[in-house]
Design a protein around this motif. Structure first.
Motif, PDB file in Angstrom:
ATOM      1  N   LEU A   1       0.820  -1.211   0.000  1.00  0.00           N
ATOM      2  CA  LEU A   1       0.000   0.000   0.000  1.00  0.00           C
ATOM      3  C   LEU A   1       0.853   1.260   0.000  1.00  0.00           C
ATOM      4  O   LEU A   1       0.463   2.282  -0.565  1.00  0.00           O
ATOM      5  N   ARG A   2       2.026   1.212   0.615  1.00  0.00           N
ATOM      6  CA  ARG A   2       2.904   2.394   0.562  1.00  0.00           C
ATOM      7  C   ARG A   2       3.410   2.610  -0.862  1.00  0.00           C
ATOM      8  O   ARG A   2       3.501   3.759  -1.329  1.00  0.00           O
ATOM      9  N   ARG A   3       3.767   1.551  -1.550  1.00  0.00           N
ATOM     10  CA  ARG A   3       4.202   1.697  -2.936  1.00  0.00           C
ATOM     11  C   ARG A   3       3.059   2.246  -3.801  1.00  0.00           C
ATOM     12  O   ARG A   3       3.279   3.112  -4.650  1.00  0.00           O
ATOM     13  N   ARG A   4       1.863   1.715  -3.576  1.00  0.00           N
ATOM     14  CA  ARG A   4       0.710   2.181  -4.344  1.00  0.00           C
ATOM     15  C   ARG A   4       0.430   3.658  -4.058  1.00  0.00           C
ATOM     16  O   ARG A   4       0.197   4.446  -4.980  1.00  0.00           O
ATOM     17  N   ARG A   5       0.455   4.032  -2.782  1.00  0.00           N
ATOM     18  CA  ARG A   5       0.219   5.434  -2.422  1.00  0.00           C
ATOM     19  C   ARG A   5       1.241   6.348  -3.090  1.00  0.00           C
ATOM     20  O   ARG A   5       0.900   7.366  -3.687  1.00  0.00           O
ATOM     21  N   ASP A   6       2.519   5.987  -2.997  1.00  0.00           N
ATOM     22  CA  ASP A   6       3.567   6.823  -3.572  1.00  0.00           C
ATOM     23  C   ASP A   6       3.426   6.933  -5.086  1.00  0.00           C
ATOM     24  O   ASP A   6       3.705   7.990  -5.679  1.00  0.00           O
ATOM     25  N   ARG A   7       2.993   5.844  -5.738  1.00  0.00           N
ATOM     26  CA  ARG A   7       2.811   5.867  -7.184  1.00  0.00           C
ATOM     27  C   ARG A   7       1.678   6.826  -7.575  1.00  0.00           C
ATOM     28  O   ARG A   7       1.814   7.605  -8.531  1.00  0.00           O
ATOM     29  N   LEU A   8       0.579   6.800  -6.838  1.00  0.00           N
ATOM     30  CA  LEU A   8      -0.539   7.686  -7.143  1.00  0.00           C
ATOM     31  C   LEU A   8      -0.183   9.138  -6.840  1.00  0.00           C
ATOM     32  O   LEU A   8      -0.504  10.046  -7.613  1.00  0.00           O
ATOM     33  N   LEU A   9       0.477   9.376  -5.707  1.00  0.00           N
ATOM     34  CA  LEU A   9       0.871  10.745  -5.376  1.00  0.00           C
ATOM     35  C   LEU A   9       1.882  11.272  -6.386  1.00  0.00           C
ATOM     36  O   LEU A   9       1.902  12.470  -6.699  1.00  0.00           O
ATOM     37  N   GLY A  10       2.711  10.387  -6.904  1.00  0.00           N
ATOM     38  CA  GLY A  10       3.702  10.807  -7.886  1.00  0.00           C
ATOM     39  C   GLY A  10       3.102  11.330  -9.168  1.00  0.00           C
ATOM     40  O   GLY A  10       3.762  12.060  -9.922  1.00  0.00           O
ATOM     41  N   ALA A  11       1.846  10.971  -9.452  1.00  0.00           N
ATOM     42  CA  ALA A  11       1.181  11.455 -10.652  1.00  0.00           C
ATOM     43  C   ALA A  11       0.591  12.848 -10.469  1.00  0.00           C
ATOM     44  O   ALA A  11       0.095  13.434 -11.436  1.00  0.00           O
ATOM     45  N   CYS A  12       0.636  13.396  -9.244  1.00  0.00           N
ATOM     46  CA  CYS A  12      -0.013  14.672  -8.934  1.00  0.00           C
ATOM     47  C   CYS A  12       0.996  15.815  -8.954  1.00  0.00           C
ATOM     48  O   CYS A  12       2.137  15.659  -8.518  1.00  0.00           O
ATOM     49  N   GLU A  13       0.553  16.958  -9.447  1.00  0.00           N
ATOM     50  CA  GLU A  13       1.447  18.112  -9.496  1.00  0.00           C
ATOM     51  C   GLU A  13       1.611  18.763  -8.132  1.00  0.00           C
ATOM     52  O   GLU A  13       2.612  19.444  -7.884  1.00  0.00           O
ATOM     53  N   ARG A  14       0.645  18.564  -7.242  1.00  0.00           N
ATOM     54  CA  ARG A  14       0.706  19.169  -5.915  1.00  0.00           C
ATOM     55  C   ARG A  14       0.090  18.204  -4.916  1.00  0.00           C
ATOM     56  O   ARG A  14      -0.977  17.644  -5.163  1.00  0.00           O
TER      57      ARG A  14
END
Length: 429
Positions: free
Chosen positions: A171-184
């Motif tokens: 879940l940490r990897r998944r969270r970081d991957r989704l947040l990485g797609a965001c500009e802010r």
């Protein structure tokens, strides 16, 4: 006009947790914006048992969509977890999103995955790409690790630790991957912002504080008598309140053990629990007449319970912010919090407007509680100072919306027309 869709993939109800309540309050604040304010059209998407739209103002609405793969059947224990949608893609949400300029992620399952997937597809096809932003509200990986242990204890004895570690890592990897797609990306505390900045870069991480409804949460000298009449709590001893999920993710077993130790030492105290969860019955059996379990409560009734108690003990270390702490302080309760927890951000003078407990042991918490119960003048002073800190330093929801959210949403790409009123999809037979 900037059109924003906030994606809250949790079921909305009268007793929903802080994540849902947070966005309800922001939506109410947005509906109060004057007509002359910079143009904002806001849609907040939740989960619900049926699709419907609740209009707060001509420019603000709440939308409930059905989950495709609700997590309810996978819950480890009745009432332990919030229900989300585990589906990899939500077509109905995907049909609604393109009308908005800004897609604001707040979780990490069906809604967030749909938004990121759709944004990438749009970019590949050369269409108008939305602005993706996100905010962190819950440490989902840490919660999942605890729930994995609950689930393993019931169905897979002996598999708890490896299952918990695997769930948390995934879940940490998944969270970081989704947040990485965001500009802010917005964090709830300065410490959380620093943690995310180490991964995403300081220029991409901001702060989204939590507000307090001071009109709802405030001291009330009549609340204790009403609490006693409604629930039979004793009036001859201090009341220690805990509000939230009744399980290990919030530290409830630690608190229950400390109250039991306190009572064994002859200190008069009574534990009041507001919420539901896996450890409700074990605590009931453990403390017997020394505890009152109120079950889940809507905000209006919870505010009365806060004001009717004396102390708020909250051993949780999984909070990203802990709005319950701010609500308790606004109601004039002395708060006890774990040293190093994010919840201590609400204190301006630890030791004077709240107590920080140095160790996560029943002995340490029992000692901290006893230090207040044995010194009524100090307890009274703490309560007054907590209420003062809340009035003077804890922002309102209106202020947080204006100072933290609008500056992130409104430097948008060229605005599109305001989103038209949404209509539920035709009922499927």
């Amino acid at each position: 006009m900037t059109s924003v869709a906030v994606l809250v993939e949790l079921v909305r109800g009268s007793t929903s947790g802080g994540h849902v309540k947070c966005w309800e309050r922001f939506a109410e604040s947005a509906a109060r914006l004057p007509d002359a304010a910079p143009g904002l059209d806001l849609t907040v998407c939740f989960l619900g048992d049926r699709e419907r739209v609740e209009t707060l103002s001509p420019r603000v609405r709440l939308v409930m969509l059905r989950p495709l793969l609700g997590s309810g059947p996978f819950a480890s224990s009745r009432g332990a977890e919030d229900v989300t949608d585990l589906a990899p893609y939500h077509p109905r949400l995907a049909a609604l999103l393109p009308r908005h300029d800004v897609w604001h992620l707040t979780h990490g399952f069906a809604y967030a995955a749909t938004a990121v997937r759709l944004a990438r597809r749009t970019a590949r096809r050369g269409g108008p790409v939305p602005r993706l932003v996100a905010s962190v509200h819950t440490d989902v990986p840490a919660l999942a690790a605890v729930y994995a242990r609950y689930l393993a204890a019931r169905r897979l004895p002996g598999a708890g630790p490896p299952l918990a570690r695997g769930a948390e890592r995934w879940l940490r990897r998944r969270r970081d991957r989704l947040l990485g797609a965001c500009e802010r990306v917005l964090a709830p505390t300065p410490a959380g912002r620093a943690e995310l900045a180490a991964t995403l870069g300081a220029d991409r991480v901001g702060l989204l504080r939590r507000g307090v409804d001071h009109g709802r949460f405030h001291p009330d000298p009549t609340a204790r008598a009403r609490l006693a009449r409604a629930h039979g709590v004793p009036t001859d001893r201090p009341l220690i309140l805990f509000a939230g999920r009744l399980d290990a993710t919030k530290g409830l077993p630690l608190l229950a053990d400390s109250v039991r130790l306190l009572r064994a030492r002859g200190r008069p105290a009574h534990l009041v629990l507001a919420g539901a969860g896996a450890d409700a019955e074990p605590v009931r059996r453990s403390l017997g007449a020394d505890a009152t379990l109120l079950g889940p409560l809507p905000q209006e009734r919870l505010a009365q319970v806060y004001a009717g108690c004396d102390l708020f003990a909250f051993p949780s270390r999984t909070e990203t912010c802990g709005n319950a702490v701010a609500e308790a302080m606004a109601a004039g309760l002395a708060v006890l919090l774990p040293e190093g927890a994010h919840t201590t951000q609400w204190l301006t003078a630890p030791g004077e407007d709240g107590v920080v407990v140095p160790d996560d042991t029943p002995e340490a918490w029992a000692t901290a509680l006893a230090s207040l119960l044995d010194d009524p003048p100090r307890l009274t002073a703490l309560r007054h100072r907590a209420a003062g800190t809340a009035r003077e330093t804890h922002p309102s929801w209106d202020r947080v919306l204006t100072e933290d959210l609008l500056p992130v949403w409104q430097p948008a790409s060229p605005a599109r027309p305001a989103a038209p009123p949404l209509r539920p999809a035709p009922e499927r037979r």
